[in-house]
Design a protein around this motif. Sequence first.
Motif, PDB file in Angstrom:
ATOM      1  N   ASP A  43      27.772  10.459  27.051  1.00 38.56           N
ATOM      2  CA  ASP A  43      27.037   9.225  25.463  1.00 38.56           C
ATOM      3  C   ASP A  43      26.775  10.067  24.743  1.00 38.56           C
ATOM      4  O   ASP A  43      27.722   9.743  23.183  1.00 38.56           O
ATOM      5  N   MET A  44      25.958  10.565  24.936  1.00 36.10           N
ATOM      6  CA  MET A  44      25.382  11.245  23.845  1.00 36.10           C
ATOM      7  C   MET A  44      26.209  12.732  23.162  1.00 36.10           C
ATOM      8  O   MET A  44      26.177  13.341  22.265  1.00 36.10           O
ATOM      9  N   PHE A  49      28.895  12.902  18.692  1.00 35.01           N
ATOM     10  CA  PHE A  49      29.879  13.204  17.609  1.00 35.01           C
ATOM     11  C   PHE A  49      30.218  12.249  17.022  1.00 35.01           C
ATOM     12  O   PHE A  49      30.458  12.299  15.653  1.00 35.01           O
ATOM     13  N   PHE A  50      31.308  11.230  17.317  1.00 31.25           N
ATOM     14  CA  PHE A  50      30.882   9.715  16.667  1.00 31.25           C
ATOM     15  C   PHE A  50      29.979   9.890  15.452  1.00 31.25           C
ATOM     16  O   PHE A  50      30.550   9.647  14.171  1.00 31.25           O
ATOM     17  N   TYR A 103      25.555  18.064  16.947  1.00 30.75           N
ATOM     18  CA  TYR A 103      25.683  16.910  16.348  1.00 30.75           C
ATOM     19  C   TYR A 103      24.324  15.956  17.915  1.00 30.75           C
ATOM     20  O   TYR A 103      24.190  14.753  17.791  1.00 30.75           O
ATOM     21  N   ILE A 104      24.556  16.911  18.484  1.00 32.72           N
ATOM     22  CA  ILE A 104      23.580  16.097  19.929  1.00 32.72           C
ATOM     23  C   ILE A 104      22.075  16.109  19.545  1.00 32.72           C
ATOM     24  O   ILE A 104      21.588  16.768  19.662  1.00 32.72           O
ATOM     25  N   ARG A 105      21.187  14.884  19.488  1.00 29.74           N
ATOM     26  CA  ARG A 105      20.192  14.606  19.211  1.00 29.74           C
ATOM     27  C   ARG A 105      19.362  15.283  20.984  1.00 29.74           C
ATOM     28  O   ARG A 105      19.698  14.190  21.490  1.00 29.74           O
ATOM     29  N   THR A 106      18.362  16.114  20.558  1.00 26.49           N
ATOM     30  CA  THR A 106      17.432  16.517  21.880  1.00 26.49           C
ATOM     31  C   THR A 106      16.898  15.047  21.703  1.00 26.49           C
ATOM     32  O   THR A 106      15.582  15.435  20.646  1.00 26.49           O
TER      33      THR A 106
END
Length: 108
Positions: A43-44, A49-50, A103-106
Amino acid sequence: MDCFVTSLLAMTKFEHYMHNMLPDEELKRLHWRANHRGTREADMLIGGFFDAHSASWDADQRALFSAMLEEQDVDIMAWAIGTAEPPERFAGPMIDAMKRLDYIRTLR
């Protein structure tokens, strides 16, 4: 203004509004599919990315992403982190952008 004329104007505006919703409905469907993959990691990565890139996609890019969503999550994630080469049909700018992982939120 006559009630009938007002109703016709409202219906005309509604039909025009509904006609314009088709791409948004497609984006909503893609958003759901990208963000509800089955694991938090997928999901992440795929959903992130989407969320980061979909607003700028044209119809061909949406179709490519939709086709990519038909693939297994482990394959998409392997292409993104570079442990596997994507099939030729997916190789290109979209996978290159996915590989950047910016783009991945950490979670902190």
